[in-house]
Design a protein around this motif. Structure first.
Motif, short mmCIF file in Angstrom:
data_model
loop_
_atom_site.label_atom_id
_atom_site.label_comp_id
_atom_site.label_asym_id
_atom_site.label_seq_id
_atom_site.Cartn_x
_atom_site.Cartn_y
_atom_site.Cartn_z
N GLY A 1 24.56 48.79 34.92
CA GLY A 1 25.70 47.92 35.20
C GLY A 1 26.79 48.53 36.05
O GLY A 1 27.86 47.94 36.21
N ALA A 2 26.55 49.71 36.62
CA ALA A 2 27.58 50.36 37.44
C ALA A 2 27.84 49.59 38.72
O ALA A 2 26.91 49.08 39.35
N THR A 3 29.11 49.50 39.07
CA THR A 3 29.52 48.92 40.34
C THR A 3 30.47 49.90 41.03
O THR A 3 31.03 50.78 40.39
N LYS A 4 30.63 49.70 42.33
CA LYS A 4 31.48 50.59 43.14
C LYS A 4 32.45 49.73 43.93
O LYS A 4 32.07 48.69 44.47
N GLU B 1 26.16 43.58 24.92
CA GLU B 1 24.95 42.77 24.97
C GLU B 1 24.67 42.31 26.39
O GLU B 1 23.53 42.33 26.85
N GLU B 2 25.73 41.87 27.11
CA GLU B 2 25.57 41.45 28.50
C GLU B 2 25.09 42.61 29.36
O GLU B 2 24.28 42.43 30.27
N LEU B 3 25.58 43.80 29.08
CA LEU B 3 25.23 44.97 29.85
C LEU B 3 23.73 45.28 29.71
O LEU B 3 23.10 45.73 30.66
N LEU B 4 23.17 45.02 28.57
CA LEU B 4 21.76 45.32 28.31
C LEU B 4 20.81 44.31 28.95
O LEU B 4 19.61 44.55 29.01
N LEU B 5 21.33 43.15 29.39
CA LEU B 5 20.46 42.13 30.01
C LEU B 5 20.01 42.54 31.39
O LEU B 5 20.59 43.23 32.09
#
Length: 117
Positions: free
Chosen positions: A15-18, A113-117
């Motif tokens: 889920g990393a963004t820059k 939970e959203e991160l794991l999707l």
């Protein structure tokens, strides 16, 4: 460790963004809109800011000359690491992982939970 190497470590996190909210010379890495790392592009060697457990933050500063209180950050929770080659790459990766994990642990259950999707 060069820019591409450290950037790939940050971006490998789930889920990393820059983005560049502070201008073209500061790269910020987030998970679920929460910052877990920062790279200053205006310094040579590169400087990165990472979140730390307060006790770990002090320990890293005592052990490594390249680790200082977080520049423009809460110095209790953030460290600035100068990537001058004196710290092993594996230790830098561990610190990035710790920073990410600290941020994820503070997310709501729904966000995790959203991160794991």
């Amino acid at each position: 460790m060069n820019l591409e190497q450290i950037e790939s470590i940050f971006m490998a996190k789930q889920g990393a963004t820059k983005d560049f909210p502070f201008g073209d010379d500061t790269m910020v890495f987030r998970v679920m809109d929460k910052m877990f790392g920062l790279i200053s592009l205006k310094t040579t060697p590169l400087n990165i800011n990472l979140k730390c457990d307060p006790n770990d933050a002090i320990a890293y500063r005592d052990i490594y000359e390249c680790v200082n209180p977080g520049y423009h950050m809460n110095k209790k929770h953030w460290n600035t690491i100068t990537l001058d080659g004196t710290m092993k790459e594996e230790t830098v990766k561990d610190m990035v992982n710790e920073s990410y994990d600290l941020i994820v642990s503070k997310l709501t259950k729904k966000q995790r939970e959203e991160l794991l999707l």
